[in-house]
Design a protein around this motif. Structure first.
Motif, PDB file in Angstrom:
ATOM      1  N   ILE A  95       1.253  -3.062   7.353  1.00 32.08           N
ATOM      2  CA  ILE A  95      -0.477  -2.158   7.428  1.00 32.08           C
ATOM      3  C   ILE A  95      -1.290  -3.153   6.309  1.00 32.08           C
ATOM      4  O   ILE A  95      -2.485  -2.746   6.847  1.00 32.08           O
ATOM      5  N   CYS A 210       4.483   3.805  14.656  1.00 32.89           N
ATOM      6  CA  CYS A 210       5.380   3.709  13.063  1.00 32.89           C
ATOM      7  C   CYS A 210       6.422   1.721  13.507  1.00 32.89           C
ATOM      8  O   CYS A 210       6.427   0.918  12.867  1.00 32.89           O
ATOM      9  N   SER A 242      -2.886   0.931  12.171  1.00 31.82           N
ATOM     10  CA  SER A 242      -2.035   1.996  11.372  1.00 31.82           C
ATOM     11  C   SER A 242      -0.634   0.676  10.539  1.00 31.82           C
ATOM     12  O   SER A 242      -1.439  -0.758  10.606  1.00 31.82           O
ATOM     13  N   PHE A 243       0.338   0.416  10.946  1.00 36.78           N
ATOM     14  CA  PHE A 243       1.462  -0.220  10.898  1.00 36.78           C
ATOM     15  C   PHE A 243       1.821  -1.067  11.487  1.00 36.78           C
ATOM     16  O   PHE A 243       1.902  -2.093  10.909  1.00 36.78           O
TER      17      PHE A 243
ATOM     18  N   ILE B  58      -0.236   6.366   4.131  1.00 38.80           N
ATOM     19  CA  ILE B  58      -0.015   4.731   3.732  1.00 38.80           C
ATOM     20  C   ILE B  58       0.286   4.450   2.449  1.00 38.80           C
ATOM     21  O   ILE B  58       0.716   3.124   2.712  1.00 38.80           O
ATOM     22  N   ARG B  61       3.623   3.476   1.874  1.00 41.19           N
ATOM     23  CA  ARG B  61       4.178   2.039   2.015  1.00 41.19           C
ATOM     24  C   ARG B  61       3.926   0.513   0.881  1.00 41.19           C
ATOM     25  O   ARG B  61       4.258   0.029   1.300  1.00 41.19           O
TER      26      ARG B  61
END
Lengths: 259, 429
Positions: A95, A210, A242-243, B58, B61
């Protein structure tokens, strides 16, 4: 008679949340068994023990975001016979790679507020951008069964069995009704690497990618379908960023929607 | 005068990467630096421009050990901004999810990170050789915590099922039933854990701290309440920024928090317990008394007992929640975005976690502020070291170093969490 050599395992951390190495401690049923098969030579999250290298198997979590870490990964590589990266940070920058898309001036101004700060790189990059990697385990976080498979494969001198197909196959395997076909829920499953067990659709939400891109993903086609379902360009930009934003297929597709 | 330095370049058995430097002059502690050198990951910067709906995924994480805490603070802050009321059963499920995280995270800390300090082992694997029954029970207990999170959240690390307004999918009463069976076993195991930790050797080290935690009128705090302390603090969560300040310290990558009025304060299990003892379940209160604890605990080394009591409470509470559960009609409330600012604090296993988001009319995040528990405890950790080292100064180097590390591990510091920040200013004299 000499004791048989127990392989030395080391766990290394770079920029990350610690979730992937925690997966090892979350192997409640297998942890003591694994600990009996390898010598845990260095694993700071779990132990004060430090046995010097070289190490037979290094598990590397996290991405490279500082000049110091860019140097440290070279040392880790030199000290490791097999180097396996675990998780989205280590395999695609994580991220924190969202910084890679920032306007350079904007980013500089963020860094500039901290002039004497130990230098942070302008990018967050995967381990394979810096050193040779023997195997990459995907996921944010990794799947602990896959981690056990990787360690077991290493101990037996074989290739780990971690299928490269899409999340869609896993949905079919667990008989989950397709959320995109049945409910019109946008889903990244068709372009996303398997490994999680297709959790999100089983919980009535679309896959959010993910585990990063699968082999040969057709992101453009999937984006068209999302567009038909009413997703805006802004939404598409955000879902690919995103990730695993720095992974090539997701990065390039996201760039299409950059204004 | 003899001068000596204690250096721990890589602090073990904590989450994330930190170091400790202590400078001694004779029998005086001249300087203590608890350094966090984990690279910053700029979460508050990368949240800008994202949708409010992205925040729970988010911010999870930031930390793999307490992702639920981040998700809970994020959803509550967004709901505060948009003025959303959630269904009571959704609220109950959130408490249940938090119970799972407390059981999993506290068990990890109690047995795998903290207990080896008291018994002189480098790690839990070494400890397992002499204490196999204890370690196997611990692993099984941790697994129950993870089972709760996995059922409600989809997976134990970075759950996928949490959203602003509620969940993507809610379980039926029937789906929750098997968890109750596991939790009944876990409650007994937790009781056993309280007894076991109470028998560990503790140094005499009671301190007069300012404890800060959430306080709810009736419940032991997870997701809501006022912020209170034992020294007169009593504010609404939205008054956080007026009351607390983050300071910029040159040697660490994490900001130090302090109370504007009084300085250092203490968040986490000891603070929650000491401020909310009467809100623990009768079983947990009884176990605490049997363990020899008062209603206030001021010895940070005894945090291992208090964590065990919170594991017991979480098992007990989870069973009550499952028993009273009725499946809600819809899994999530409607979310009408508007331009607003939202605030929330929840109780992460390590202590109070503050989120603030400023949003535009489409629900896009303009600004984010996140203050994790470890940032808040850094000052207290250093204070403890300053006061504790003189007690153990006569120990040989290796043992002295170990005791210093243990003093830090009392706080279960989460270093990855503490270095998520946007800006760092350096002050120089």
């Amino acid at each position: 008679m000499a004791q048989p050599h127990k392989p030395k395992l080391a766990v290394w951390k770079f920029a990350s949340c610690d979730g992937c190495q925690l997966s090892l401690l979350d192997c409640e049923d297998e942890l003591l068994e694994i600990a009996g098969r390898v010598e845990i030579a260095s694993f700071p999250e779990a132990s004060r023990t430090r046995v010097s290298g070289p190490y037979d198997l290094s598990l590397v979590e996290g991405s490279i975001t500082t000049p110091h870490d860019a140097g440290r990964i070279q040392e880790v590589r030199r000290a490791s016979r097999f180097l396996v990266t675990i998780g989205a940070c280590a395999t695609s920058g994580g991220i924190q790679a969202l910084r890679n898309f920032k306007d350079v001036r904007e980013f500089t101004s963020i860094v500039y507020a901290t002039p004497s700060y130990i230098e942070t790189l302008a990018t967050s990059t995967p381990i394979a951008d810096h050193v040779r990697v023997d195997f990459e385990l995907r996921g944010c976080p990794i799947n602990k069964e896959q981690l056990v498979e990787v360690i077991s494969a290493f101990l037996h001198g074989r290739k780990p069995n971690t299928p490269p197909h899409s999340v869609c196959i896993e949905c079919k395997l667990r008989s989950t009704v397709c959320v995109m076909v049945a409910h019109g829920t946008p889903c990244l499953g068709p372009v996303t690497h398997a490994g999680c067990g297709a959790i999100c659709p089983a919980y009535h939400r679309g896959c959010y990618g993910c585990f990063g891109p699968k082999e040969t993903p057709n992101t453009a086609s999937l984006s068209r379908r999302w567009d038909e379902l009413g997703a805006s360009g802004q939404t598409l930009l955000r879902v690919y960023r995103s990730f695993n934003a720095q992974a090539e297929a997701f990065r390039e597709e996201s760039n299409v929607y950059e204004q | 005068m003899n001068s000596k330095t204690i250096k721990v370049d890589m602090l073990a058995r904590v989450e994330g990467e930190g170091a400790l430097y202590v400078r001694l002059k004779g029998d005086q502690v001249a300087d203590v630096k608890f350094k966090i050198f984990e690279p910053p990951r700029f979460f508050e910067a990368l949240l800008r421009g994202r949708s409010f709906a992205d925040a729970p995924d988010i911010t999870a994480r930031i930390c793999g050990i307490c992702p639920v805490a981040y998700q809970m603070s994020a959803v509550h802050a967004m709901e505060d901004a948009f003025g959303v009321q959630i269904d009571p059963q959704i609220r109950a499920l959130r408490r249940l999810l938090y119970c799972g995280e407390w059981i999993e995270s506290h068990t990890l800390h109690v047995f795998m990170l903290h207990a080896p300090d008291f018994l002189g082992y480098a790690d839990v694997v070494q400890m397992a050789k002499d204490h196999p029954v204890v370690v196997k029970r611990a692993l099984e207990l941790k697994k129950v915590g993870n089972a709760v999170i996995t059922l409600l959240g989809g997976r134990a690390i970075h759950p996928v099922n949490v959203r602003v307004g509620g969940f993507y999918k809610v379980p039926s009463k029937r789906e929750l039933a098997p968890l109750a069976e596991q939790l009944k076993w876990a409650r007994d195991a937790a009781l056993e854990t309280v007894r076991w930790t109470a028998g560990l050797p503790f140094p005499d080290f009671e301190q007069d701290y300012e404890f800060v935690a959430l306080q709810h009128p009736k419940e032991y705090p997870f997701n809501e309440g006022r912020l209170v302390s034992n020294k007169g603090l009593n504010i609404a969560v939205r008054e956080y920024d007026e009351t607390f300040v983050e300071e910029h310290i040159p040697y660490t990558n994490a900001l130090h928090s302090r109370l504007k009025a009084r300085g250092a304060y203490f968040v986490g299990p000891l603070a929650r317990y000491s401020l909310n003892f009467d809100r623990l379940s009768p079983l947990a209160q009884e176990a605490a008394r049997a363990a020899g604890l008062g209603t206030i605990c001021q010895n940070p080394f005894e945090s291992i007992i208090v964590r065990s009591i919170e594991i017991l409470y979480a098992c007990d509470e989870a069973l009550h929640l499952i028993d009273a559960y009725e499946m809600p009609e819809r899994p999530a409330a409607e979310i009408p975005p508007c331009a607003a600012t939202g605030y929330a604090c929840t109780e992460a296993p390590r202590g109070m976690l503050y989120h603030r988001y400023q949003l535009d009319e489409t629900g896009q995040i303009l600004d984010a502020k996140i203050v994790p528990p470890t940032s808040q405890n850094q000052k207290i950790i250093e204070d403890d070291l300053r006061r504790f080292i003189p007690q153990v100064l006569q120990l040989p180097e290796e043992q002295l170093t170990w005791r210093c590390e243990q003093t830090i591990r009392n706080y279960d510091p989460c270093i990855s969490c503490a270095t998520h920040f946007l800006k760092l200013h350096i002050t120089r004299e």
